[in-house]
Structure formats: structure tokens, C-alpha cells
Design an enzyme around this catalytic site. Structure first.
Site, PDB file in Angstrom:
ATOM      1  N   ASP A  66       0.809  -1.213   0.000  1.00  0.00           N
ATOM      2  CA  ASP A  66       0.000   0.000   0.000  1.00  0.00           C
ATOM      3  C   ASP A  66       0.847   1.270   0.000  1.00  0.00           C
ATOM      4  O   ASP A  66       2.064   1.232   0.212  1.00  0.00           O
ATOM      5  CB  ASP A  66      -0.967   0.003   1.198  1.00  0.00           C
ATOM      6  N   ASN A 135      -7.517  -2.910  14.247  1.00  0.00           N
ATOM      7  CA  ASN A 135      -8.898  -3.221  13.856  1.00  0.00           C
ATOM      8  C   ASN A 135      -8.964  -4.438  12.927  1.00  0.00           C
ATOM      9  O   ASN A 135      -9.994  -4.708  12.325  1.00  0.00           O
ATOM     10  CB  ASN A 135      -9.553  -2.004  13.181  1.00  0.00           C
ATOM     11  N   HIS A 137      -7.168  -4.946  10.161  1.00  0.00           N
ATOM     12  CA  HIS A 137      -6.891  -4.746   8.728  1.00  0.00           C
ATOM     13  C   HIS A 137      -5.585  -5.420   8.307  1.00  0.00           C
ATOM     14  O   HIS A 137      -4.679  -5.626   9.119  1.00  0.00           O
ATOM     15  CB  HIS A 137      -6.931  -3.261   8.328  1.00  0.00           C
ATOM     16  N   GLU A 142      -9.604  -2.200   5.200  1.00  0.00           N
ATOM     17  CA  GLU A 142     -10.270  -1.929   6.468  1.00  0.00           C
ATOM     18  C   GLU A 142     -11.496  -2.838   6.617  1.00  0.00           C
ATOM     19  O   GLU A 142     -11.935  -3.467   5.642  1.00  0.00           O
ATOM     20  CB  GLU A 142     -10.696  -0.449   6.501  1.00  0.00           C
TER      21      GLU A 142
HETATM   22  C1  F6R Z   1       1.129  -1.299   6.030  1.00  0.00           C
HETATM   23  C2  F6R Z   1       0.245  -2.424   6.333  1.00  0.00           C
HETATM   24  C3  F6R Z   1      -0.617  -2.356   7.553  1.00  0.00           C
HETATM   25  C4  F6R Z   1       0.206  -2.537   8.819  1.00  0.00           C
HETATM   26  C5  F6R Z   1      -0.677  -2.443  10.049  1.00  0.00           C
HETATM   27  C6  F6R Z   1       0.112  -2.595  11.323  1.00  0.00           C
HETATM   28  O1  F6R Z   1       1.843  -1.551   4.849  1.00  0.00           O
HETATM   29  O2  F6R Z   1       0.206  -3.363   5.609  1.00  0.00           O
HETATM   30  O3  F6R Z   1      -1.597  -3.355   7.479  1.00  0.00           O
HETATM   31  O4  F6R Z   1       0.834  -3.783   8.788  1.00  0.00           O
HETATM   32  O5  F6R Z   1      -1.334  -1.204  10.063  1.00  0.00           O
HETATM   33  O6  F6R Z   1       0.919  -1.477  11.486  1.00  0.00           O
HETATM   34  P1  F6R Z   1       2.097  -1.475  12.563  1.00  0.00           P
HETATM   35  O7  F6R Z   1       3.054  -2.508  12.136  1.00  0.00           O
HETATM   36  O8  F6R Z   1       2.684  -0.104  12.487  1.00  0.00           O
HETATM   37  O9  F6R Z   1       1.455  -1.786  13.856  1.00  0.00           O
END
Ligand code: F6R
Length: 260
Positions: A66, A135, A137, A142
Site C-alpha cells: 500500500d 482493527n 486490517h 479496512e
Molecule cells: C502497512 C500495512 C498495515 C500494517 C498495520 C500494522 O503496509 O500493511 O496493514 O501492517 O497497520 O501497522 P504497525 O506494524 O505499524 O502496527
């Protein structure tokens, strides 16, 4: 799903790095799917260490999950900047082999379609590294994202904006939309490696692994994937009701031994 619970995030990251390293050594043209955020940082440090010790990334191709919409690649908080700083600059990877969605692409729908085509042209993703949002994701898919969704522009939930505000000077500076690979795109990877660290992830991890597969909890889509490894630290595993680690194979003793 194969669940492995480690004492610390560092240990889980080290084992994840051995897995990636073995894959790259066995298949030099491996295609990796990559995530950003805090979770994979220690893994990326280990991958750099292994590359310096001799693992060759010159034929590896990567696709990131992303990128924020509206941020140029050069923006300090863009995921391109993050990946260059935390991984690519430490690998002998060819810059043209690293793919990250372009947050300024227009028309975005056409661009997203082309991103999917690039993944297919590379032969598909061999190993997709995933973190999990509080959450549930994965990527920026989401809650509510369809399990067959493809790369597209998505809106970020207030929860994700709050979670990611730590990387920006103020919550108002966090973009409200992103381009994300879809859940359907992620599920096409040959193997998924889901990392979850810290107590903040415990409820999402429990719902993803033990709850019903539901679009309310995007990571639960992984239940239908035939080859998913889940590497957790103890804190992230703390809400699991069954801590059956029997499916966790012993970790590789050396880089050359890929036994997962
Ligand atoms: C970002 C991604 C997100 C993160 C998730 C956890 O490329 O794929 O799904 O893996 O938001 O974020 P952190 O690792 O910062 O807790």
C-alpha cells in the site's frame, strides 16, 4: 494456518528473516510482498544483515501492499521513503524491481489495474509479509473490505488514522485514503507470513485466528489460505484461547535449512 509464538518480537523477526533468507537463497528470483509500519522493522534489519553476509537480492522483485494517496514518493512519510530507508537501501536489490503503489497516480483505477498486472507479470507473489492493524486490517483493507477485493483506492478508518498519527507531526496530516492491494490480491500469494507483536494486537489476532471468517475482521480472510504462517510474540498471543503450538515446526537451524 501454522501458529508460532515466540518470547519476543525480536526472536519472531529473526526467525521470519531466516525463512525469507532461505527462500531467496533457494530461489534467487523470489517475489516478495512487503508491508510497512512498525511490525516488520526488525525483520527488515535482519534481512539487511543477511544480505551483507552474502544473500543475493539482485534478482528479487518486491511489491508493497500500500501507499498513502496524495503523498509524493519523496514525502518523508511516504511508504516509498519508508521502504528505501528501512530496507531497500541496505539490499543489493535493483531499484526497478521494487514496486510500491504511486499515491499520486491518476486515473487511480487504471493505475491499480496496472499494478495487479505487474504482479501477475512477475509470476505472482511467493511470500507476502503482513502486519495486522488493531482493527484487524491487512494492507489498508479496512473492516468491510470484500474478500475478493483487488488493488484499489480505499478510505482509512478513524482508528487507522489515529494509529498511524504517530508517524506524522499531527493527526490532521495523516492522509485519509490510500491505494491498497485487495484481500483477493493478498490471498493469491503462495505463502503469507503474518506478524503480530504487542498487546495492542491481541484482540485482532484472536479474532483473525479464532473468530469466524468475516469481512468485519479482514485478517480472518487468511483462514481460507492454504499456506499461512503466523508469527506472534507472547503479548500478541495473550488473548488466544487455544495456544496450540504443535503446528509450529522447529525453527531453521541455519539459513540453508528451510523447514517451514
Ligand atoms: C502497512 C500495512 C498495515 C500494517 C498495520 C500494522 O503496509 O500493511 O496493514 O501492517 O497497520 O501497522 P504497525 O506494524 O505499524 O502496527
Amino acid at each position: 494456518m501454522k501458529l508460532c509464538v515466540f518470547d519476543t518480537a525480536e526472536e519472531a523477526s529473526r526467525q521470519a528473516a531466516l525463512l525469507i533468507d532461505a527462500a531467496v537463497r533457494n530461489q534467487p528470483a523470489t517475489v516478495l510482498g512487503l508491508a510497512t509500519g512498525g511490525t516488520p522493522l526488525a525483520l527488515y534489519r535482519e534481512m539487511i544483515r543477511a544480505c551483507r553476509a552474502g544473500t543475493d537480492y539482485s534478482r528479487v522483485t518486491t511489491f508493497n501492499l500500500d501507499e498513502y494517496c496524495g503523498l509524493p514518493a519523496s514525502h518523508p512519510q511516504s511508504y516509498r521513503t519508508f521502504m528505501d530507508a528501512n530496507l531497500f537501501s541496505g539490499l543489493n536489490i535493483a531499484p526497478q524491481n521494487t514496486h510500491i503503489p504511486d499515491g499520486l497516480a491518476s486515473p487511480a483505477a487504471h493505475y491499480c489495474h496496472a499494478y495487479e498486472a505487474e504482479i501477475r507479470a512477475a509470476g505472482g507473489i511467493d511470500i507476502q509479509i503482513l502486519g495486522i492493524g488493531s482493527n484487524g486490517h491487512i494492507g489498508f483493507n479496512e473492516p468491510g473490505s470484500a474478500f475478493d477485493s483487488r488493488t484499489r483506492v480505499v478510505s482509512l478508518t478513524p482508528q487507522t488514522v489515529r494509529d498511524n498519527a504517530r508517524f506524522f507531526h499531527s493527526p490532521d496530516a495523516v492522509p485519509r485514503s490510500a491505494i491498497s492491494m485487495g484481500i483477493g490480491t493478498i490471498l493469491e500469494a503462495r505463502q503469507c507470513l503474518l506478524l503480530g507483536f504487542g498487546e495492542k494486537k491481541a484482540q485482532a489476532v484472536r479474532a483473525a485466528l479464532e473468530g469466524p471468517a468475516t469481512t468485519d475482521l479482514p485478517a480472518s480472510a487468511l483462514q481460507s489460505h492454504p499456506d499461512v504462517l503466523v508469527f506472534l510474540d507472547k503479548a500478541a498471543a495473550s488473548a488466544l484461547s487455544r495456544r496450540d503450538q504443535s503446528s509450529c515446526h522447529p525453527v531453521p537451524k541455519s539459513r540453508d535449512e528451510n523447514i517451514f
